[in-house]
Motif scaffolding. Structure first.
Motif, PDB file in Angstrom:
ATOM      1  N   ASP A 189      26.953   6.315  22.729  1.00 28.66           N
ATOM      2  CA  ASP A 189      27.368   6.009  21.355  1.00 28.66           C
ATOM      3  C   ASP A 189      28.504   6.915  20.910  1.00 28.66           C
ATOM      4  O   ASP A 189      29.460   6.464  20.251  1.00 28.66           O
ATOM      5  N   VAL A 190      28.407   8.200  21.256  1.00 27.56           N
ATOM      6  CA  VAL A 190      29.466   9.141  20.871  1.00 27.56           C
ATOM      7  C   VAL A 190      30.761   8.813  21.602  1.00 27.56           C
ATOM      8  O   VAL A 190      31.834   8.778  20.993  1.00 27.56           O
ATOM      9  N   ALA A 191      30.682   8.557  22.892  1.00 26.73           N
ATOM     10  CA  ALA A 191      31.889   8.201  23.643  1.00 26.73           C
ATOM     11  C   ALA A 191      32.554   6.964  23.056  1.00 26.73           C
ATOM     12  O   ALA A 191      33.794   6.854  23.016  1.00 26.73           O
ATOM     13  N   SER A 192      31.752   6.043  22.574  1.00 23.64           N
ATOM     14  CA  SER A 192      32.289   4.797  22.017  1.00 23.64           C
ATOM     15  C   SER A 192      33.039   5.005  20.713  1.00 23.64           C
ATOM     16  O   SER A 192      33.755   4.095  20.264  1.00 23.64           O
ATOM     17  N   GLN A 193      32.894   6.174  20.094  1.00 23.86           N
ATOM     18  CA  GLN A 193      33.612   6.435  18.843  1.00 23.86           C
ATOM     19  C   GLN A 193      35.093   6.703  19.073  1.00 23.86           C
ATOM     20  O   GLN A 193      35.879   6.611  18.129  1.00 23.86           O
ATOM     21  N   LEU A 194      35.470   7.038  20.287  1.00 18.48           N
ATOM     22  CA  LEU A 194      36.897   7.168  20.571  1.00 18.48           C
ATOM     23  C   LEU A 194      37.561   5.815  20.333  1.00 18.48           C
ATOM     24  O   LEU A 194      37.076   4.790  20.834  1.00 18.48           O
ATOM     25  N   PRO A 195      38.640   5.764  19.566  1.00 18.73           N
ATOM     26  CA  PRO A 195      39.102   4.480  19.027  1.00 18.73           C
ATOM     27  C   PRO A 195      39.822   3.559  20.005  1.00 18.73           C
ATOM     28  O   PRO A 195      39.947   2.369  19.734  1.00 18.73           O
ATOM     29  N   ARG A 196      40.300   4.079  21.126  1.00 21.66           N
ATOM     30  CA  ARG A 196      41.040   3.229  22.065  1.00 21.66           C
ATOM     31  C   ARG A 196      40.217   3.013  23.333  1.00 21.66           C
ATOM     32  O   ARG A 196      39.224   3.684  23.562  1.00 21.66           O
ATOM     33  N   ARG A 197      40.642   2.048  24.136  1.00 25.02           N
ATOM     34  CA  ARG A 197      39.977   1.789  25.408  1.00 25.02           C
ATOM     35  C   ARG A 197      40.962   1.882  26.576  1.00 25.02           C
ATOM     36  O   ARG A 197      40.606   1.535  27.704  1.00 25.02           O
ATOM     37  N   ASP A 198      42.172   2.390  26.315  1.00 28.10           N
ATOM     38  CA  ASP A 198      43.196   2.433  27.361  1.00 28.10           C
ATOM     39  C   ASP A 198      43.571   3.864  27.746  1.00 28.10           C
ATOM     40  O   ASP A 198      44.668   4.108  28.246  1.00 28.10           O
ATOM     41  N   TYR A 199      42.667   4.820  27.526  1.00 32.54           N
ATOM     42  CA  TYR A 199      42.979   6.196  27.888  1.00 32.54           C
ATOM     43  C   TYR A 199      43.140   6.320  29.402  1.00 32.54           C
ATOM     44  O   TYR A 199      42.367   5.765  30.175  1.00 32.54           O
ATOM     45  N   ARG A 200      44.134   7.107  29.791  1.00 34.00           N
ATOM     46  CA  ARG A 200      44.371   7.345  31.215  1.00 34.00           C
ATOM     47  C   ARG A 200      43.600   8.563  31.719  1.00 34.00           C
ATOM     48  O   ARG A 200      43.092   8.568  32.833  1.00 34.00           O
ATOM     49  N   ARG A 201      43.521   9.626  30.882  1.00 32.22           N
ATOM     50  CA  ARG A 201      42.839  10.855  31.296  1.00 32.22           C
ATOM     51  C   ARG A 201      42.013  11.387  30.127  1.00 32.22           C
ATOM     52  O   ARG A 201      42.523  11.502  29.012  1.00 32.22           O
ATOM     53  N   ILE A 202      40.737  11.724  30.401  1.00 34.21           N
ATOM     54  CA  ILE A 202      39.826  12.230  29.382  1.00 34.21           C
ATOM     55  C   ILE A 202      39.261  13.559  29.871  1.00 34.21           C
ATOM     56  O   ILE A 202      38.827  13.674  31.027  1.00 34.21           O
ATOM     57  N   TYR A 203      39.241  14.536  28.976  1.00 31.16           N
ATOM     58  CA  TYR A 203      38.767  15.885  29.312  1.00 31.16           C
ATOM     59  C   TYR A 203      37.500  16.190  28.541  1.00 31.16           C
ATOM     60  O   TYR A 203      37.407  15.910  27.339  1.00 31.16           O
ATOM     61  N   GLU A 204      36.501  16.775  29.233  1.00 29.41           N
ATOM     62  CA  GLU A 204      35.300  17.239  28.556  1.00 29.41           C
ATOM     63  C   GLU A 204      35.077  18.719  28.833  1.00 29.41           C
ATOM     64  O   GLU A 204      34.723  19.106  29.953  1.00 29.41           O
ATOM     65  N   PRO A 205      35.256  19.588  27.835  1.00 26.87           N
ATOM     66  CA  PRO A 205      34.900  20.990  28.005  1.00 26.87           C
ATOM     67  C   PRO A 205      33.392  21.156  27.890  1.00 26.87           C
ATOM     68  O   PRO A 205      32.725  20.441  27.148  1.00 26.87           O
ATOM     69  N   GLY A 206      32.835  22.112  28.638  1.00 26.33           N
ATOM     70  CA  GLY A 206      31.393  22.316  28.591  1.00 26.33           C
ATOM     71  C   GLY A 206      30.632  21.108  29.075  1.00 26.33           C
ATOM     72  O   GLY A 206      29.671  20.663  28.449  1.00 26.33           O
ATOM     73  N   CYS A 207      31.029  20.578  30.233  1.00 28.40           N
ATOM     74  CA  CYS A 207      30.478  19.297  30.702  1.00 28.40           C
ATOM     75  C   CYS A 207      29.048  19.409  31.210  1.00 28.40           C
ATOM     76  O   CYS A 207      28.387  18.384  31.428  1.00 28.40           O
ATOM     77  N   GLY A 208      28.543  20.642  31.432  1.00 28.53           N
ATOM     78  CA  GLY A 208      27.166  20.798  31.878  1.00 28.53           C
ATOM     79  C   GLY A 208      26.886  20.032  33.157  1.00 28.53           C
ATOM     80  O   GLY A 208      27.657  20.076  34.118  1.00 28.53           O
ATOM     81  N   ASN A 209      25.802  19.260  33.159  1.00 24.94           N
ATOM     82  CA  ASN A 209      25.404  18.553  34.381  1.00 24.94           C
ATOM     83  C   ASN A 209      25.998  17.149  34.480  1.00 24.94           C
ATOM     84  O   ASN A 209      25.543  16.334  35.266  1.00 24.94           O
ATOM     85  N   ALA A 210      27.014  16.868  33.680  1.00 25.16           N
ATOM     86  CA  ALA A 210      27.843  15.655  33.805  1.00 25.16           C
ATOM     87  C   ALA A 210      27.253  14.414  33.154  1.00 25.16           C
ATOM     88  O   ALA A 210      27.797  13.320  33.317  1.00 25.16           O
TER      89      ALA A 210
END
Length: 374
Positions: A189-210
């Protein structure tokens, strides 16, 4: 979670614990649900029946600073502690929080032969780690979440702790997560809040166990994913889980406040349940770094427990309890902060903050780097 590639749902998965371990985990989960439903409902009724509790419902002003907010939270905590139903609810919550490790580590250790230990990313994939391990900041050296010895003290808990934590957490009722809520679904649900669907590269800091990287893949199947974390044990778990789900992502053993990534090299950033683990000044430094690595027009979504200003006094007292009792030293500092205000001060625009579910959880803050970033 299922383990079928391409079906990235977050239902209960199979456990490799022995029968004793599975029974103990189920008992802890049931105890937590009981405390978070029947006992908590009784405690909230007692709080609202108290004249001092009712008086706190007005809450601090919308522009109140952290000190005023914390004064209100402390008053709410004092009222809540008057009532036996609250103290019993907190007793059971504290017992489960400790038993996750006091019981969980021996339960995992008893099945060590069934749990392979994957190599750290630096050993598994050339180019995934920074040049040498990052210097660990002072705040990282503590027993997080009551885990004995901190994040990296036990080699199996990063890759296999989900066999204990998962069945308990999937029932909800812990920290900011209400009973019946499913935290794996929240990540999608949180990921879906990003407004576009054409991102080429996405970064997650503190990714933990993925687990959030896996959720991001389900929403953005074509994007290249990069995650970083200070914990090698969490990254070992991340490598194993990514392989299990058939998800490709690059992992970095880095301090994300100094990510080493190029300016403007990502279209989006997702931060899930990280900022309450950091000192406020470190969170602000992280936001500045994410602003730097975002391309102009890039988006950021942040999800963390709700700020105190977004909940009632009884709920605020529950959240504040975690700071001293669940190995969450910065939980209340984050709850009194205003991430939307901090993002705007850095230069982000179109900043918005809102709840996605009951009890204001998950709480998300969304913003964009201007098309012509300053």
């Amino acid at each position: 979670m299922t383990d079928a590639p391409g079906k990235l749902t977050f239902a209960a998965g199979r456990s490799s614990l022995g029968q004793y371990g599975r029974a103990g985990v189920d008992a802890l989960g049931s105890m937590q649900v009981f405390a978070s439903s029947a006992l908590r409902d009784a405690a909230e009724r007692a709080f609202d029946a108290d004249a001092d509790g009712r008086a706190l419902h007005e809450g601090p002003a919308g522009d109140a600073g952290a000190a005023e907010i914390m004064e209100w939270v402390e008053r709410a905590t004092e009222v809540a502690n008057r009532h036996g139903s609250y103290r019993w609810e907190r007793f059971f919550q504290g017992y489960v929080a400790r038993a996750i490790y006091d019981f969980g580590i021996p339960a995992v250790e008893a099945r060590r032969d069934h749990f392979p230990v994957p190599p750290a990313p630096a050993q598994a994939d050339a180019g995934e780690a920074a040049e040498g391990a990052p210097a660990l900041p002072d705040y990282f050296e503590r027993d997080w979440h009551l885990r004995p010895g901190g994040w990296d003290a036990y080699d199996l808990y990063g890759p296999h702790g989900l066999h204990v934590i998962g069945p308990i957490f999937r029932l909800g009722g812990f920290a900011a997560v209400p009973v019946g809520a499913e935290i794996g679904r929240h990540r999608i649900d949180v990921a879906s809040q990003l407004p576009r669907r054409d991102y080429r590269r996405i970064y997650e800091p503190g990714c933990g166990n993925a687990t959030t990287l896996i959720a991001l893949r389900s929403v953005f199947p074509e994007a290249a994913l990069v995650g970083s974390d200070l914990s090698l044990e969490q990254l070992r778990g991340a490598r194993m889980l990514l392989q299990r789900f058939g998800v490709e992502a690059d992992l970095r053993h880095r301090d994300a406040t100094s990510s080493g990534e190029a300016d403007g090299s990502f279209d989006a950033v997702a931060i899930f349940a990280l900022n309450h683990e950091l000192p406020v000044e470190t969170s602000i430094a992280l936001f500045r770094e994410m602003y730097r690595i975002l391309a102009p027009g890039g988006d950021i979504v942040i999800s963390d427990p709700p700020p105190f200003r977004a909940v009632g006094p009884f709920h605020a007292a529950l959240l504040h309890w975690d700071t001293a009792n669940r190995g969450e030293p910065y939980f209340s500092d984050a709850g009194a902060a205003d991430w939307a205000r901090e993002l705007a001060a850095i230069g982000f625009v179109d900043v918005a903050a809102r709840p996605l579910g009951p009890a204001s959880y998950p709480w998300v803050t969304i913003a964009r780097k201007p098309a012509r970033g300053r």
